[in-house]
Design a protein around this motif. Sequence first.
Motif, short mmCIF file in Angstrom:
data_model
loop_
_atom_site.label_atom_id
_atom_site.label_comp_id
_atom_site.label_asym_id
_atom_site.label_seq_id
_atom_site.Cartn_x
_atom_site.Cartn_y
_atom_site.Cartn_z
N TYR A 573 0.84 -1.19 0.00
CA TYR A 573 0.00 0.00 0.00
C TYR A 573 0.88 1.24 0.00
O TYR A 573 1.99 1.22 0.54
CB TYR A 573 -0.92 -0.01 1.22
CG TYR A 573 -1.92 -1.13 1.20
CD1 TYR A 573 -2.97 -1.12 0.30
CD2 TYR A 573 -1.80 -2.22 2.05
CE1 TYR A 573 -3.88 -2.16 0.26
CE2 TYR A 573 -2.70 -3.27 2.02
CZ TYR A 573 -3.74 -3.23 1.12
OH TYR A 573 -4.63 -4.26 1.08
N SER A 574 0.38 2.33 -0.59
CA SER A 574 1.19 3.53 -0.71
C SER A 574 1.15 4.34 0.59
O SER A 574 0.24 4.20 1.40
CB SER A 574 0.68 4.39 -1.85
OG SER A 574 -0.60 4.86 -1.53
N ALA A 575 2.18 5.19 0.75
CA ALA A 575 2.26 6.05 1.92
C ALA A 575 1.00 6.90 2.04
O ALA A 575 0.45 7.07 3.13
CB ALA A 575 3.48 6.93 1.81
N GLU A 576 0.54 7.40 0.89
CA GLU A 576 -0.65 8.24 0.86
C GLU A 576 -1.85 7.54 1.53
O GLU A 576 -2.46 8.08 2.44
CB GLU A 576 -0.97 8.53 -0.61
CG GLU A 576 -2.00 9.58 -0.85
CD GLU A 576 -2.33 9.70 -2.35
OE1 GLU A 576 -1.59 9.12 -3.18
OE2 GLU A 576 -3.32 10.35 -2.67
N PHE B 124 1.65 18.19 -1.23
CA PHE B 124 1.77 16.74 -1.03
C PHE B 124 2.70 16.41 0.12
O PHE B 124 2.36 15.64 1.01
CB PHE B 124 2.27 16.09 -2.32
CG PHE B 124 2.26 14.60 -2.31
CD1 PHE B 124 1.13 13.90 -2.68
CD2 PHE B 124 3.38 13.87 -1.92
CE1 PHE B 124 1.10 12.52 -2.67
CE2 PHE B 124 3.36 12.49 -1.90
CZ PHE B 124 2.22 11.81 -2.28
N TYR B 128 1.89 14.66 3.75
CA TYR B 128 2.23 13.28 4.09
C TYR B 128 3.58 13.11 4.79
O TYR B 128 3.87 12.04 5.30
CB TYR B 128 2.17 12.40 2.83
CG TYR B 128 0.78 12.35 2.25
CD1 TYR B 128 -0.27 11.83 3.00
CD2 TYR B 128 0.50 12.84 0.99
CE1 TYR B 128 -1.55 11.81 2.51
CE2 TYR B 128 -0.78 12.82 0.48
CZ TYR B 128 -1.81 12.30 1.25
OH TYR B 128 -3.08 12.28 0.76
N HIS B 129 4.42 14.14 4.77
CA HIS B 129 5.69 14.06 5.51
C HIS B 129 5.88 15.33 6.31
O HIS B 129 6.90 16.00 6.18
CB HIS B 129 6.86 13.86 4.54
CG HIS B 129 6.73 12.62 3.71
ND1 HIS B 129 7.23 11.41 4.13
CD2 HIS B 129 6.14 12.38 2.54
CE1 HIS B 129 6.96 10.49 3.22
NE2 HIS B 129 6.30 11.06 2.23
N LEU B 235 9.11 4.09 0.34
CA LEU B 235 7.67 3.81 0.31
C LEU B 235 7.07 4.29 -1.00
O LEU B 235 7.39 5.38 -1.46
CB LEU B 235 6.97 4.53 1.47
CG LEU B 235 6.61 3.66 2.66
CD1 LEU B 235 7.87 3.20 3.36
CD2 LEU B 235 5.71 4.40 3.62
N PRO B 236 6.19 3.48 -1.60
CA PRO B 236 5.46 4.00 -2.75
C PRO B 236 4.61 5.18 -2.28
O PRO B 236 3.88 5.06 -1.31
CB PRO B 236 4.61 2.82 -3.21
CG PRO B 236 4.57 1.88 -2.07
CD PRO B 236 5.79 2.11 -1.25
N GLN B 237 4.74 6.31 -2.93
CA GLN B 237 4.10 7.52 -2.41
C GLN B 237 2.61 7.59 -2.75
O GLN B 237 1.80 7.89 -1.88
CB GLN B 237 4.81 8.77 -2.96
CG GLN B 237 6.18 8.95 -2.39
CD GLN B 237 6.16 9.08 -0.88
OE1 GLN B 237 5.42 9.86 -0.32
NE2 GLN B 237 6.95 8.28 -0.21
N SER B 238 2.30 7.32 -3.99
CA SER B 238 0.92 7.54 -4.41
C SER B 238 0.23 6.21 -4.68
O SER B 238 0.87 5.20 -4.97
CB SER B 238 0.93 8.38 -5.67
OG SER B 238 -0.25 8.20 -6.40
N SER B 239 -1.10 6.22 -4.60
CA SER B 239 -1.85 5.00 -4.89
C SER B 239 -1.72 4.64 -6.36
O SER B 239 -1.93 3.50 -6.74
CB SER B 239 -3.32 5.19 -4.57
OG SER B 239 -3.45 5.84 -3.34
#
Lengths: 629, 629
Positions: A573-576, B124, B128-129, B235-239
């Motif tokens: 799953y993504s961070a978002e 963004f 998220y960060h 981490l994958p950032q976006s879905s």
Amino acid sequence: MRLITFSLKVFSFAGIIGIFVLLPVNCTGELHIVDFTNLPNNSLDVFTISNIGNGSKRLWIHFSAVYVVTIFICYLLYYEYRYISSKRMAYFYSSKPQPHHFTILVHSIPVSVESSVSESVDRFFSEYHPSTYLSHIVIHRTNRLRSLINDAKQLYGRLTHLKSDDTQQKYHRSCCFGLCGRKVDLTDEYEKQLVDIEKNLRLEQSEVSSSGHKEARAAFVSFKSRLGAAIAFHLPQSSNPIEWVTEEAPEPDDVYWPFFSSSFMHRWISKLTVVVACITLTILFLVPVLIVQGLTNLSQLKTWFPFLESILTIKIVSQVITGYLPSLILQLFLKAVPPIMKFLSSIQGYISHSNIEKSACNKVLWFTIWNVFFATVFSGTAIYVVDIFLEPKQIPGKLAVAVPAQASFFIAYVVTTGWTSVCSELFRIIPFSFSLIKRPFTRSTDHELEVPSLPYHKDIPRILFFALLGITYFFLAPLILPFLLLYLCLGYIIYSNQFINVYAPRYESAGKFWPIVHDSIIFSLVLMHAIAVGIFTLKKLSLASSLICPLPIFTLLFNDYCRKRFLPIFVAYSAESLIKKDRQEENDPEMSEFYNKLVIAYQDPALMPVRFSSSSDGLNSPLISSAQV
Amino acid sequence: MRLITFSLKVFSFAGIIGIFVLLPVNCTGELHIVDFTNLPNNSLDVFTISNIGNGSKRLWIHFSAVYVVTIFICYLLYYEYRYISSKRMAYFYSSKPQPHHFTILVHSIPVSVESSVSESVDRFFSEYHPSTYLSHIVIHRTNRLRSLINDAKQLYGRLTHLKSDDTQQKYHRSCCFGLCGRKVDLTDEYEKQLVDIEKNLRLEQSEVSSSGHKEARAAFVSFKSRLGAAIAFHLPQSSNPIEWVTEEAPEPDDVYWPFFSSSFMHRWISKLTVVVACITLTILFLVPVLIVQGLTNLSQLKTWFPFLESILTIKIVSQVITGYLPSLILQLFLKAVPPIMKFLSSIQGYISHSNIEKSACNKVLWFTIWNVFFATVFSGTAIYVVDIFLEPKQIPGKLAVAVPAQASFFIAYVVTTGWTSVCSELFRIIPFSFSLIKRPFTRSTDHELEVPSLPYHKDIPRILFFALLGITYFFLAPLILPFLLLYLCLGYIIYSNQFINVYAPRYESAGKFWPIVHDSIIFSLVLMHAIAVGIFTLKKLSLASSLICPLPIFTLLFNDYCRKRFLPIFVAYSAESLIKKDRQEENDPEMSEFYNKLVIAYQDPALMPVRFSSSSDGLNSPLISSAQV
């Protein structure tokens, strides 16, 4: 519920292909029928592409069918992938807090002489993840405990059975096969045994949880947030890549407790062993397949068994032998494969039932394609088939000769295997007869109550194999399609019923089987292209065969794009989305309760307090349940 | 400094192999000399394995040499990998805070109509960060700016040259090739031009930085800690996996500004294009190689050019032609390859000089192995060589026949290419002559001051190719080893000197080239095993050839282990080390100053304020330097 929609996808998808494929087939089929009237012949082979003359213009219809179907399948695959990944995201967003989102499995934990595994896990994660680390549970080797619990369960079942059923003989003589000796009350004896086992069990439990030498070097580590768990999972933890290896935790019920190989080397070696075992199995399995091949060929059978000649000349016998028997025999052998593959996957080092089934699903799929498709098509020895694949340049040519020749076998295969498997699925004949046979021997009533879960590793490869047959044969022998379509419609109806009324999911697959389906369909397409190239070369239509060549390249590019576009969604799953979910629940009052549950969610069931015997003495109090947390 | 030790490793490593390899070679070499005295012949071929009779016992010495050398090389590879990864860790721990550890590159940023790229990046990452996000710099397309700056630089150089050098003609006539018209002061004219260009430049700079349409959809995002950057990277950032794609940032000086393909599709397509271009180049390149092959064969030359027969019969001419000329011609063609490959890598979408060189290094290596080794060995047409690889089963047999036959060519190759390249490296003849030729045309003095950096993509593949020759030929034609060893010793001395006195590293490779070296040596070993299998089969020693078979399997397993054990260290730093480093500097007073630098570290140099003209008017004040932050 996701399971149902997911598997329905497979069916409706294959169904749509079938219907769509029927269209170009009908127009080419017309041409075949013309051929059929010209060449009256009693076999199904007249419907195949083999009857079209070399360089015939009609081959261009086949050519365009190949193009249209490829484009349509790719289009469908893309939309299916997109739909399933959006479903997967939607499922994640709508799900309640689940332990496996907050937990990772750490293995290959380095231990020093002075500290236990538990202490070093605690030290490591308090040091490097102080803000998110919640708790951990060290995994113990509990194989002996599990067998004790099984004994106890069996005994308890027998005891309940004995108590409830008045017709049963409650006494037996203590020696000489019940012929002499004094009478013993069975109920009393069983209870005494049960108390003994429970005593042993509790002793063993306390020993396992107190002494360090039964600790595996692996632990479930839980975090306060999904993001915390994801960070620990994604980042390499230790400077030594083979220590503190992290893995996503499965659902608590999905954990496969028996086999916990915890060291890196152990896992690596067992993985290699399984790969070797799989290859060996695949090669050795060809022996029964070859016998089956002998049976499909009537004239060869006559030379082998001359005394059968009189029987074989009877029309009905010969039809049964050539049509049904071979695929039935093959089927019996194939029945043994999924359990074997599942066993191999389970010793490969996977930690959850879902991963084991996923891996077994892959193994069974490639096994089926190799042993049923290629071995049948080339109908040669194992060495011969391997040989063909060692000369990649000649594959299309050899496929073009061999594949159309086996069309009637595969049509029969669809009828026998496909239709019967789907019908037996409805009545669940095999599990039913198994339970009938087993019933006199097991006296417990437990088994009847267990709801079965769908054996993905058995059903998905089978359906995918029929999809492969459909894709490879649709332009060679379109006659296979009505049979296949009927199979799929039957399957759709029957599996819908099974999902709603029979099976209960043991774990949430969350669409993770889809990438296997996607890859397998892509493979079928490329295989079909290879056959098409071979066929058009064979039919002296070199322009068509060179015009087919871009097709596999574009299919593989499309696959590459899909892997980049969708596959990561199925991996993590993504961070978002993790942060969004975490924030939603930040102020939820239920979370503290969830954390309390989370701390004990990954407790090994073998270490839970057990209570079977009726005597409720002090020994029943949980000796270790609190010691673990 | 790490660069020096790293490249010395390569040499000393190859050197140790050479010395060790010499040992078994001497004892087998003795046998060859026995053969040599029996079969007096003027060619180098007498030293090869071809002279040993079929099924001879002496072949077992070769067999054991293959085993011993393989084990020794694997042992060395393991310790080298371990040493370099420990060096890499030590370098990381001892390094000062560096901008690229705190920064990531984000590309494929989705933009909505109402907000700019900068705004959406800010939104963004603040979302998220929030705790670690520091700042960002959006990348602009500055190709036009860069060409303007180059113009200005050139003009400025010419101007300085003109002012400092009194002997130059300072006037020219304004028309008709300086024959008529009025006299113009060149200095004045150049200054006027320079002021014009600078004006344009500033206008363009302000336009680029203010308007949104020159923004690439990519940005450098800096974080307050190394861990923050690592989390955002891993981490994958976006879905949607093809949006907000993250990459590790290179060092600020290492960024390759000219080519910023920012969208996912653009990068994917350019990558595919480059792959196709590489394959095409590799196949087309075989044409000159085939001409060279014609030259090595004296009799073929005579049939092609009958008028040369009188010259070719002179002993010294024929010796030069067969010995030196072929590899010299080949060498000239090969000289053009590294720049081409570097260009291809640069349009592949890499964002740093180091990654471009790494990718080019790989390309050049495989190009060399394919075009020099395989094309020479099989000395056939391109189609023929491709054909051989399409029939993998026959490769060992064909190699066994072809490889020993080319031994003398490769010995000559080592002497000509190896020795001359190393010697020309010392004097840097080609850059020297280039600068001699260039000097009259360029009037600036800038070029003399620039310190060159080592062209890794040219030198590493060359050395690795010699290692491949050494490994494959040591048991076939041990005579190659003294030549190779001399080359390596020369190389060791000369490159040590070059590193200390000539080259300056442009970026810190931090050992990232080592995995390429490792993979190439493993490939050489497996190739050597394939040849050995073929040779022993050819020599009717089937026991030996089947005993060799486990060797490539174990080599590949060893490689797999090394990939798991060491490769992750070269890909990313672990959470453990990142957190340790972050904590060390937590209370360092210098950090706030570092953050201030970090914020502007990834400013595009083309957007920096420029000042060349002597007139110091208001236009020189930085229009945009603060607008970007």
